[in-house]
Design a protein around this motif. Structure first.
Motif, PDB file in Angstrom:
ATOM      1  N   LEU A   1     -15.258  -7.910 118.918  1.00 34.60           N
ATOM      2  CA  LEU A   1     -14.883  -6.599 118.375  1.00 34.60           C
ATOM      3  C   LEU A   1     -14.402  -5.648 119.457  1.00 34.60           C
ATOM      4  O   LEU A   1     -13.750  -4.663 119.166  1.00 34.60           O
ATOM      5  CB  LEU A   1     -16.094  -5.973 117.668  1.00 34.60           C
ATOM      6  N   ALA A   2     -14.733  -5.967 120.701  1.00 34.79           N
ATOM      7  CA  ALA A   2     -14.448  -5.014 121.776  1.00 34.79           C
ATOM      8  C   ALA A   2     -12.957  -4.806 121.985  1.00 34.79           C
ATOM      9  O   ALA A   2     -12.531  -3.724 122.348  1.00 34.79           O
ATOM     10  CB  ALA A   2     -15.090  -5.499 123.067  1.00 34.79           C
ATOM     11  N   GLY A   3     -12.155  -5.836 121.758  1.00 38.43           N
ATOM     12  CA  GLY A   3     -10.732  -5.726 122.009  1.00 38.43           C
ATOM     13  C   GLY A   3      -9.986  -4.969 120.926  1.00 38.43           C
ATOM     14  O   GLY A   3      -8.811  -4.670 121.073  1.00 38.43           O
ATOM     15  N   ARG A   4     -10.656  -4.681 119.841  1.00 41.87           N
ATOM     16  CA  ARG A   4      -9.983  -4.044 118.721  1.00 41.87           C
ATOM     17  C   ARG A   4      -9.926  -2.538 118.921  1.00 41.87           C
ATOM     18  O   ARG A   4     -10.918  -1.922 119.275  1.00 41.87           O
ATOM     19  CB  ARG A   4     -10.749  -4.363 117.435  1.00 41.87           C
ATOM     20  N   ALA A   5      -8.770  -1.960 118.676  1.00 38.69           N
ATOM     21  CA  ALA A   5      -8.639  -0.504 118.796  1.00 38.69           C
ATOM     22  C   ALA A   5      -9.437   0.152 117.674  1.00 38.69           C
ATOM     23  O   ALA A   5      -9.409  -0.312 116.546  1.00 38.69           O
ATOM     24  CB  ALA A   5      -7.177  -0.115 118.716  1.00 38.69           C
TER      25      ALA A   5
ATOM     26  N   LEU B   1     -24.289   6.303 133.139  1.00 44.29           N
ATOM     27  CA  LEU B   1     -24.188   6.049 131.703  1.00 44.29           C
ATOM     28  C   LEU B   1     -22.892   5.305 131.380  1.00 44.29           C
ATOM     29  O   LEU B   1     -22.902   4.326 130.631  1.00 44.29           O
ATOM     30  CB  LEU B   1     -24.275   7.355 130.909  1.00 44.29           C
ATOM     31  N   LEU B   2     -21.772   5.748 131.970  1.00 47.60           N
ATOM     32  CA  LEU B   2     -20.491   5.070 131.750  1.00 47.60           C
ATOM     33  C   LEU B   2     -20.552   3.618 132.208  1.00 47.60           C
ATOM     34  O   LEU B   2     -20.078   2.721 131.510  1.00 47.60           O
ATOM     35  CB  LEU B   2     -19.366   5.796 132.492  1.00 47.60           C
ATOM     36  N   ASP B   3     -21.139   3.391 133.390  1.00 49.06           N
ATOM     37  CA  ASP B   3     -21.272   2.024 133.910  1.00 49.06           C
ATOM     38  C   ASP B   3     -22.111   1.162 132.972  1.00 49.06           C
ATOM     39  O   ASP B   3     -21.789  -0.004 132.732  1.00 49.06           O
ATOM     40  CB  ASP B   3     -21.929   2.036 135.297  1.00 49.06           C
TER      41      ASP B   3
ATOM     42  N   ARG C   1     -21.339  -2.614 133.294  1.00 53.64           N
ATOM     43  CA  ARG C   1     -21.083  -2.775 134.723  1.00 53.64           C
ATOM     44  C   ARG C   1     -22.308  -2.480 135.582  1.00 53.64           C
ATOM     45  O   ARG C   1     -22.188  -2.291 136.777  1.00 53.64           O
ATOM     46  CB  ARG C   1     -19.926  -1.855 135.151  1.00 53.64           C
ATOM     47  N   LYS C   2     -23.464  -2.406 134.982  1.00 49.31           N
ATOM     48  CA  LYS C   2     -24.700  -2.189 135.741  1.00 49.31           C
ATOM     49  C   LYS C   2     -25.590  -3.416 135.607  1.00 49.31           C
ATOM     50  O   LYS C   2     -25.597  -4.095 134.574  1.00 49.31           O
ATOM     51  CB  LYS C   2     -25.451  -0.973 135.193  1.00 49.31           C
ATOM     52  N   ASP C   3     -26.363  -3.663 136.656  1.00 46.18           N
ATOM     53  CA  ASP C   3     -27.358  -4.739 136.632  1.00 46.18           C
ATOM     54  C   ASP C   3     -28.368  -4.428 135.522  1.00 46.18           C
ATOM     55  O   ASP C   3     -28.949  -3.338 135.503  1.00 46.18           O
ATOM     56  CB  ASP C   3     -28.043  -4.775 138.002  1.00 46.18           C
ATOM     57  N   PRO C   4     -28.557  -5.366 134.585  1.00 46.98           N
ATOM     58  CA  PRO C   4     -29.489  -5.077 133.472  1.00 46.98           C
ATOM     59  C   PRO C   4     -30.935  -4.866 133.911  1.00 46.98           C
ATOM     60  O   PRO C   4     -31.748  -4.372 133.140  1.00 46.98           O
ATOM     61  CB  PRO C   4     -29.367  -6.304 132.561  1.00 46.98           C
ATOM     62  N   HIS C   5     -31.254  -5.213 135.172  1.00 46.90           N
ATOM     63  CA  HIS C   5     -32.614  -4.992 135.684  1.00 46.90           C
ATOM     64  C   HIS C   5     -32.865  -3.486 135.777  1.00 46.90           C
ATOM     65  O   HIS C   5     -32.096  -2.765 136.383  1.00 46.90           O
ATOM     66  CB  HIS C   5     -32.775  -5.640 137.067  1.00 46.90           C
ATOM     67  N   GLY C   6     -33.923  -3.022 135.157  1.00 46.86           N
ATOM     68  CA  GLY C   6     -34.228  -1.592 135.150  1.00 46.86           C
ATOM     69  C   GLY C   6     -33.589  -0.857 133.988  1.00 46.86           C
ATOM     70  O   GLY C   6     -33.727   0.353 133.871  1.00 46.86           O
TER      71      GLY C   6
ATOM     72  N   ALA D   1     -20.546 -11.027 124.722  1.00 48.66           N
ATOM     73  CA  ALA D   1     -20.773 -11.476 126.101  1.00 48.66           C
ATOM     74  C   ALA D   1     -19.611 -11.105 127.014  1.00 48.66           C
ATOM     75  O   ALA D   1     -19.803 -10.838 128.193  1.00 48.66           O
ATOM     76  CB  ALA D   1     -21.001 -12.983 126.121  1.00 48.66           C
ATOM     77  N   ASN D   2     -18.396 -11.062 126.469  1.00 48.05           N
ATOM     78  CA  ASN D   2     -17.214 -10.790 127.304  1.00 48.05           C
ATOM     79  C   ASN D   2     -16.863  -9.304 127.345  1.00 48.05           C
ATOM     80  O   ASN D   2     -15.754  -8.940 127.721  1.00 48.05           O
ATOM     81  CB  ASN D   2     -16.017 -11.588 126.779  1.00 48.05           C
ATOM     82  N   PHE D   3     -17.797  -8.426 126.969  1.00 48.69           N
ATOM     83  CA  PHE D   3     -17.479  -7.001 126.861  1.00 48.69           C
ATOM     84  C   PHE D   3     -17.041  -6.409 128.198  1.00 48.69           C
ATOM     85  O   PHE D   3     -16.161  -5.565 128.241  1.00 48.69           O
ATOM     86  CB  PHE D   3     -18.676  -6.224 126.302  1.00 48.69           C
ATOM     87  N   LYS D   4     -17.637  -6.874 129.290  1.00 43.71           N
ATOM     88  CA  LYS D   4     -17.270  -6.364 130.619  1.00 43.71           C
ATOM     89  C   LYS D   4     -15.791  -6.628 130.903  1.00 43.71           C
ATOM     90  O   LYS D   4     -15.134  -5.836 131.573  1.00 43.71           O
ATOM     91  CB  LYS D   4     -18.142  -7.027 131.682  1.00 43.71           C
ATOM     92  N   CYS D   5     -15.271  -7.748 130.380  1.00 44.49           N
ATOM     93  CA  CYS D   5     -13.861  -8.104 130.618  1.00 44.49           C
ATOM     94  C   CYS D   5     -12.912  -7.318 129.717  1.00 44.49           C
ATOM     95  O   CYS D   5     -11.747  -7.142 130.048  1.00 44.49           O
ATOM     96  CB  CYS D   5     -13.658  -9.593 130.368  1.00 44.49           C
ATOM     97  N   THR D   6     -13.394  -6.875 128.565  1.00 43.63           N
ATOM     98  CA  THR D   6     -12.497  -6.233 127.589  1.00 43.63           C
ATOM     99  C   THR D   6     -12.634  -4.710 127.562  1.00 43.63           C
ATOM    100  O   THR D   6     -11.953  -4.044 126.800  1.00 43.63           O
ATOM    101  CB  THR D   6     -12.745  -6.787 126.171  1.00 43.63           C
ATOM    102  N   SER D   7     -13.545  -4.171 128.374  1.00 42.16           N
ATOM    103  CA  SER D   7     -13.692  -2.723 128.445  1.00 42.16           C
ATOM    104  C   SER D   7     -13.352  -2.276 129.865  1.00 42.16           C
ATOM    105  O   SER D   7     -13.456  -3.048 130.807  1.00 42.16           O
ATOM    106  CB  SER D   7     -15.122  -2.301 128.110  1.00 42.16           C
ATOM    107  N   GLY D   8     -12.963  -1.015 129.985  1.00 44.60           N
ATOM    108  CA  GLY D   8     -12.663  -0.511 131.314  1.00 44.60           C
ATOM    109  C   GLY D   8     -12.478   0.985 131.304  1.00 44.60           C
ATOM    110  O   GLY D   8     -12.256   1.586 130.268  1.00 44.60           O
ATOM    111  N   TYR D   9     -12.604   1.579 132.472  1.00 41.69           N
ATOM    112  CA  TYR D   9     -12.318   2.994 132.630  1.00 41.69           C
ATOM    113  C   TYR D   9     -11.952   3.234 134.084  1.00 41.69           C
ATOM    114  O   TYR D   9     -12.270   2.434 134.958  1.00 41.69           O
ATOM    115  CB  TYR D   9     -13.502   3.856 132.189  1.00 41.69           C
ATOM    116  N   VAL D  10     -11.264   4.316 134.317  1.00 42.68           N
ATOM    117  CA  VAL D  10     -10.843   4.678 135.663  1.00 42.68           C
ATOM    118  C   VAL D  10     -11.788   5.757 136.179  1.00 42.68           C
ATOM    119  O   VAL D  10     -12.027   6.751 135.507  1.00 42.68           O
ATOM    120  CB  VAL D  10      -9.391   5.204 135.674  1.00 42.68           C
ATOM    121  N   VAL D  11     -12.351   5.528 137.361  1.00 45.33           N
ATOM    122  CA  VAL D  11     -13.269   6.507 137.951  1.00 45.33           C
ATOM    123  C   VAL D  11     -12.462   7.735 138.369  1.00 45.33           C
ATOM    124  O   VAL D  11     -11.399   7.605 138.942  1.00 45.33           O
ATOM    125  CB  VAL D  11     -13.993   5.890 139.166  1.00 45.33           C
ATOM    126  N   GLN D  12     -12.948   8.902 138.070  1.00 43.36           N
ATOM    127  CA  GLN D  12     -12.438  10.231 138.445  1.00 43.36           C
ATOM    128  C   GLN D  12     -12.254  11.088 137.205  1.00 43.36           C
ATOM    129  O   GLN D  12     -11.279  10.920 136.491  1.00 43.36           O
ATOM    130  CB  GLN D  12     -11.121  10.187 139.224  1.00 43.36           C
TER     131      GLN D  12
END
Length: 129
Positions: A32-36, A92-94, A99-104, A118-129
């Motif tokens: 579902l992540a790739g869907r607009a 929060l964004l990470d 994009r954060k280690d699930p530990h903690g 499972a592939n959400f990290k590959c199909t989501s993204g944002y630009v820092v700033q």
């Protein structure tokens, strides 16, 4: 009359149907992540990191709570995360972008009411700033 009411429905059906024998690409349910236009909800997000303080001879490890019990919803369109420096906006964004280690990390992040694929990290993204 009756024909005019059916016309829009008929157009939608035709645009969905196969063209020249090529199957139309429809997003499959698990991906579902790739869907607009997906709705992202997060519930009871807590995030703790271990911090080392002091000098090498007498280093102490303390746990810092970055996020505590954060809930929210992000609908398609423009969403904003506001807060002062060091309040955990980037963390929060990470976390939401996997994009954060699930530990903690604890809590639930759902895409359209289902767990992140499972592939959400590959199909989501944002630009820092």
């Amino acid at each position: 009359g009756r024909m005019a009411e059916d016309q829009p429905h008929l157009c939608i059906q035709m645009s969905d149907s196969n063209t020249n024998g090529i199957p139309s690409r429809r997003p499959s349910s698990p991906d579902l992540a790739g869907r607009a236009g997906s709705v992202l909800t997060f519930h009871n997000i807590c995030y703790r990191v271990k911090m080392k303080s002091g000098f090498l001879c007498c280093q102490k490890t303390a746990t810092k709570e970055v996020l505590r019990d954060v809930n929210g919803i992000m609908r398609p369109g423009l969403n904003a995360i506001l807060g002062p420096t060091g309040s955990g906006k980037s963390s929060l964004l990470d976390i939401l972008a996997a994009r954060k280690d699930p530990h903690g990390l604890s809590g639930d992040i759902l895409i359209n009411g289902a767990p992140q694929p499972a592939n959400f990290k590959c199909t989501s993204g944002y630009v820092v700033q």
